[in-house]
Design a protein around this motif. Structure first.
Motif, PDB file in Angstrom:
ATOM      1  N   TYR A 120      -4.031  -3.718  -8.587  1.00 26.34           N
ATOM      2  CA  TYR A 120      -4.214  -2.889  -9.666  1.00 26.34           C
ATOM      3  C   TYR A 120      -5.538  -3.382 -10.561  1.00 26.34           C
ATOM      4  O   TYR A 120      -6.153  -2.647 -11.138  1.00 26.34           O
ATOM      5  CB  TYR A 120      -3.183  -3.133 -10.913  1.00 26.34           C
ATOM      6  CG  TYR A 120      -2.076  -2.264 -10.669  1.00 26.34           C
ATOM      7  CD1 TYR A 120      -1.754  -1.024 -10.972  1.00 26.34           C
ATOM      8  CD2 TYR A 120      -0.737  -2.949 -10.227  1.00 26.34           C
ATOM      9  CE1 TYR A 120      -0.908  -0.172 -10.753  1.00 26.34           C
ATOM     10  CE2 TYR A 120       0.212  -2.171  -9.980  1.00 26.34           C
ATOM     11  CZ  TYR A 120       0.449  -0.754 -10.121  1.00 26.34           C
ATOM     12  OH  TYR A 120       1.483  -0.074  -9.959  1.00 26.34           O
ATOM     13  N   PHE A 121      -6.137  -4.400 -10.083  1.00 24.84           N
ATOM     14  CA  PHE A 121      -7.427  -4.812 -10.494  1.00 24.84           C
ATOM     15  C   PHE A 121      -8.623  -4.178  -9.910  1.00 24.84           C
ATOM     16  O   PHE A 121      -9.658  -4.402 -10.097  1.00 24.84           O
ATOM     17  CB  PHE A 121      -7.659  -6.474 -10.505  1.00 24.84           C
ATOM     18  CG  PHE A 121      -6.758  -7.116 -11.381  1.00 24.84           C
ATOM     19  CD1 PHE A 121      -6.652  -6.941 -12.511  1.00 24.84           C
ATOM     20  CD2 PHE A 121      -5.610  -8.015 -10.709  1.00 24.84           C
ATOM     21  CE1 PHE A 121      -5.867  -7.902 -13.555  1.00 24.84           C
ATOM     22  CE2 PHE A 121      -4.712  -8.664 -11.732  1.00 24.84           C
ATOM     23  CZ  PHE A 121      -4.941  -8.604 -12.966  1.00 24.84           C
ATOM     24  N   LEU A 122      -8.224  -3.652  -8.652  1.00 24.11           N
ATOM     25  CA  LEU A 122      -9.251  -2.801  -7.870  1.00 24.11           C
ATOM     26  C   LEU A 122      -9.249  -1.162  -8.217  1.00 24.11           C
ATOM     27  O   LEU A 122      -8.283  -0.603  -8.485  1.00 24.11           O
ATOM     28  CB  LEU A 122      -9.091  -3.060  -6.299  1.00 24.11           C
ATOM     29  CG  LEU A 122      -8.998  -4.399  -5.939  1.00 24.11           C
ATOM     30  CD1 LEU A 122      -8.421  -4.525  -4.620  1.00 24.11           C
ATOM     31  CD2 LEU A 122     -10.235  -5.094  -6.203  1.00 24.11           C
ATOM     32  N   SER A 123     -10.347  -0.593  -7.924  1.00 26.59           N
ATOM     33  CA  SER A 123     -10.396   0.711  -7.960  1.00 26.59           C
ATOM     34  C   SER A 123      -9.815   1.248  -6.692  1.00 26.59           C
ATOM     35  O   SER A 123      -9.521   0.431  -5.803  1.00 26.59           O
ATOM     36  CB  SER A 123     -12.062   1.209  -7.955  1.00 26.59           C
ATOM     37  OG  SER A 123     -12.469   0.778  -6.622  1.00 26.59           O
ATOM     38  N   ASN A 124      -9.684   2.526  -6.478  1.00 29.07           N
ATOM     39  CA  ASN A 124      -9.170   3.028  -5.356  1.00 29.07           C
ATOM     40  C   ASN A 124      -9.827   3.101  -4.420  1.00 29.07           C
ATOM     41  O   ASN A 124      -9.247   2.818  -2.933  1.00 29.07           O
ATOM     42  CB  ASN A 124      -8.547   4.691  -5.898  1.00 29.07           C
ATOM     43  CG  ASN A 124      -7.262   4.558  -6.553  1.00 29.07           C
ATOM     44  OD1 ASN A 124      -6.414   3.725  -6.857  1.00 29.07           O
ATOM     45  ND2 ASN A 124      -6.812   5.920  -7.011  1.00 29.07           N
ATOM     46  N   THR A 149       2.000   2.973  -4.340  1.00 31.69           N
ATOM     47  CA  THR A 149       2.935   2.191  -3.435  1.00 31.69           C
ATOM     48  C   THR A 149       2.633   0.854  -2.854  1.00 31.69           C
ATOM     49  O   THR A 149       3.223  -0.317  -3.270  1.00 31.69           O
ATOM     50  CB  THR A 149       3.570   2.922  -2.280  1.00 31.69           C
ATOM     51  OG1 THR A 149       2.495   3.141  -1.361  1.00 31.69           O
ATOM     52  CG2 THR A 149       4.404   4.214  -2.834  1.00 31.69           C
ATOM     53  N   LYS A 150       1.076   0.797  -2.814  1.00 29.67           N
ATOM     54  CA  LYS A 150       0.711  -0.608  -2.496  1.00 29.67           C
ATOM     55  C   LYS A 150       0.488  -1.226  -3.324  1.00 29.67           C
ATOM     56  O   LYS A 150       0.546  -2.552  -3.370  1.00 29.67           O
ATOM     57  CB  LYS A 150      -0.703  -0.342  -1.619  1.00 29.67           C
ATOM     58  CG  LYS A 150      -0.657   0.343  -0.146  1.00 29.67           C
ATOM     59  CD  LYS A 150       0.165  -0.192   0.659  1.00 29.67           C
ATOM     60  CE  LYS A 150       0.441   0.272   2.002  1.00 29.67           C
ATOM     61  NZ  LYS A 150       1.181  -0.240   2.895  1.00 29.67           N
ATOM     62  N   GLU A 161      -5.301  14.480  -2.221  1.00 33.10           N
ATOM     63  CA  GLU A 161      -5.497  13.495  -3.108  1.00 33.10           C
ATOM     64  C   GLU A 161      -4.317  12.908  -3.924  1.00 33.10           C
ATOM     65  O   GLU A 161      -4.091  11.881  -4.012  1.00 33.10           O
ATOM     66  CB  GLU A 161      -6.334  14.355  -4.183  1.00 33.10           C
ATOM     67  CG  GLU A 161      -6.880  13.497  -5.415  1.00 33.10           C
ATOM     68  CD  GLU A 161      -7.778  14.019  -6.357  1.00 33.10           C
ATOM     69  OE1 GLU A 161      -8.287  13.361  -7.092  1.00 33.10           O
ATOM     70  OE2 GLU A 161      -7.630  15.149  -6.332  1.00 33.10           O
ATOM     71  N   LYS A 162      -3.421  14.090  -4.068  1.00 28.60           N
ATOM     72  CA  LYS A 162      -2.414  13.464  -4.422  1.00 28.60           C
ATOM     73  C   LYS A 162      -1.480  12.509  -3.761  1.00 28.60           C
ATOM     74  O   LYS A 162      -0.882  11.530  -4.301  1.00 28.60           O
ATOM     75  CB  LYS A 162      -1.149  14.632  -4.980  1.00 28.60           C
ATOM     76  CG  LYS A 162       0.092  14.390  -5.493  1.00 28.60           C
ATOM     77  CD  LYS A 162       0.937  15.461  -5.881  1.00 28.60           C
ATOM     78  CE  LYS A 162       2.330  15.160  -6.405  1.00 28.60           C
ATOM     79  NZ  LYS A 162       2.850  13.876  -6.033  1.00 28.60           N
ATOM     80  N   GLY A 163      -1.496  13.069  -2.510  1.00 27.50           N
ATOM     81  CA  GLY A 163      -0.502  11.960  -1.541  1.00 27.50           C
ATOM     82  C   GLY A 163      -1.099  10.662  -1.431  1.00 27.50           C
ATOM     83  O   GLY A 163      -0.726   9.769  -1.209  1.00 27.50           O
ATOM     84  N   LEU A 164      -2.578  10.619  -1.392  1.00 26.02           N
ATOM     85  CA  LEU A 164      -3.429   9.400  -1.349  1.00 26.02           C
ATOM     86  C   LEU A 164      -3.343   8.494  -2.475  1.00 26.02           C
ATOM     87  O   LEU A 164      -3.001   7.317  -2.470  1.00 26.02           O
ATOM     88  CB  LEU A 164      -4.725   9.760  -1.137  1.00 26.02           C
ATOM     89  CG  LEU A 164      -5.776   8.354  -0.952  1.00 26.02           C
ATOM     90  CD1 LEU A 164      -5.460   7.824   0.460  1.00 26.02           C
ATOM     91  CD2 LEU A 164      -7.243   8.887  -0.851  1.00 26.02           C
ATOM     92  N   ASN A 165      -3.048   9.205  -3.720  1.00 19.79           N
ATOM     93  CA  ASN A 165      -2.937   8.363  -4.805  1.00 19.79           C
ATOM     94  C   ASN A 165      -1.440   7.817  -4.909  1.00 19.79           C
ATOM     95  O   ASN A 165      -1.203   6.866  -5.515  1.00 19.79           O
ATOM     96  CB  ASN A 165      -3.251   9.333  -6.282  1.00 19.79           C
ATOM     97  CG  ASN A 165      -4.752   9.447  -6.500  1.00 19.79           C
ATOM     98  OD1 ASN A 165      -5.327   8.742  -6.209  1.00 19.79           O
ATOM     99  ND2 ASN A 165      -4.816  10.768  -6.855  1.00 19.79           N
ATOM    100  N   ASP A 166      -0.378   8.625  -4.511  1.00 23.15           N
ATOM    101  CA  ASP A 166       0.933   8.032  -4.305  1.00 23.15           C
ATOM    102  C   ASP A 166       1.037   6.863  -3.314  1.00 23.15           C
ATOM    103  O   ASP A 166       1.586   5.827  -3.628  1.00 23.15           O
ATOM    104  CB  ASP A 166       1.840   9.020  -3.968  1.00 23.15           C
ATOM    105  CG  ASP A 166       1.947  10.249  -4.917  1.00 23.15           C
ATOM    106  OD1 ASP A 166       1.448  10.177  -6.120  1.00 23.15           O
ATOM    107  OD2 ASP A 166       2.545  11.275  -4.796  1.00 23.15           O
ATOM    108  N   PHE A 167       0.161   7.097  -2.334  1.00 26.86           N
ATOM    109  CA  PHE A 167       0.219   5.929  -1.143  1.00 26.86           C
ATOM    110  C   PHE A 167      -0.465   4.554  -1.930  1.00 26.86           C
ATOM    111  O   PHE A 167       0.221   3.409  -1.824  1.00 26.86           O
ATOM    112  CB  PHE A 167      -0.718   6.507  -0.044  1.00 26.86           C
ATOM    113  CG  PHE A 167      -0.900   5.289   1.119  1.00 26.86           C
ATOM    114  CD1 PHE A 167       0.092   5.022   1.912  1.00 26.86           C
ATOM    115  CD2 PHE A 167      -2.184   4.798   1.198  1.00 26.86           C
ATOM    116  CE1 PHE A 167      -0.061   4.105   2.956  1.00 26.86           C
ATOM    117  CE2 PHE A 167      -2.302   3.753   2.153  1.00 26.86           C
ATOM    118  CZ  PHE A 167      -1.318   3.299   2.880  1.00 26.86           C
ATOM    119  N   LEU A 168      -1.403   4.804  -2.581  1.00 29.54           N
ATOM    120  CA  LEU A 168      -2.203   3.581  -3.170  1.00 29.54           C
ATOM    121  C   LEU A 168      -1.380   3.005  -4.171  1.00 29.54           C
ATOM    122  O   LEU A 168      -1.239   1.847  -4.517  1.00 29.54           O
ATOM    123  CB  LEU A 168      -3.556   4.036  -3.746  1.00 29.54           C
ATOM    124  CG  LEU A 168      -4.526   4.610  -2.549  1.00 29.54           C
ATOM    125  CD1 LEU A 168      -5.873   4.963  -3.127  1.00 29.54           C
ATOM    126  CD2 LEU A 168      -4.849   3.320  -1.698  1.00 29.54           C
TER     127      LEU A 168
END
Length: 128
Positions: A73-77, A64-65, A55-62
């Motif tokens: 930023y207008f979108l949900s993960n 960076t995108k 979860e932490k890695g995925l949030n960090d990846f998103l």
């Protein structure tokens, strides 16, 4: 997998553990037997720790995108993940056009998956 190798490995470990627990539970669904499985608590705690890493890695990846393209930023993960996973098929990302670009209803897409125009919410068309 290539962009998040550590998280991919953590997910595979957690998935393997979970599948083994579920296989044993399916073989003998008696709760008292399941509760006494060897190292059940430790395995579930390790799986939970692995999920935290993912979860932490995925949030960090998103993140960076989102930094690379701030309109994300207008979108949900969940929406961003769907866009990234379907990036090669513009028809599948079409529903998110309104959230990313103000006043854009949709994109005109040619048969070869190339966007040829942008259609506004007021009916205007801008060719590319």
């Amino acid at each position: 997998r290539n962009q998040m190798p550590k998280e991919g490995a953590a997910f595979r470990d957690m998935d393997r553990t979970w599948r083994l627990i579920m296989k044993k539970t399916n073989e003998n669904p008696d709760m008292m037997v399941v509760a006494e499985m060897d190292s059940l608590l430790e395995d579930l705690q390790a799986a939970n720790a692995s999920l935290d890493i993912v979860e932490k890695g995925l949030n960090d990846f998103l993140d960076t995108k989102k930094m690379a393209f701030p309109r994300f930023y207008f979108l949900s993960n969940d929406e961003l993940l769907e866009i990234l996973s379907e990036a090669k098929d513009p028809v599948k990302i079409q529903p998110f056009a309104r959230k990313i670009f103000e006043a854009v209803k949709e994109f005109a897409i040619e048969g070869n998956n190339l966007m040829s125009a942008m259609l506004s919410t007021s009916g205007e068309k801008v060719d590319f």
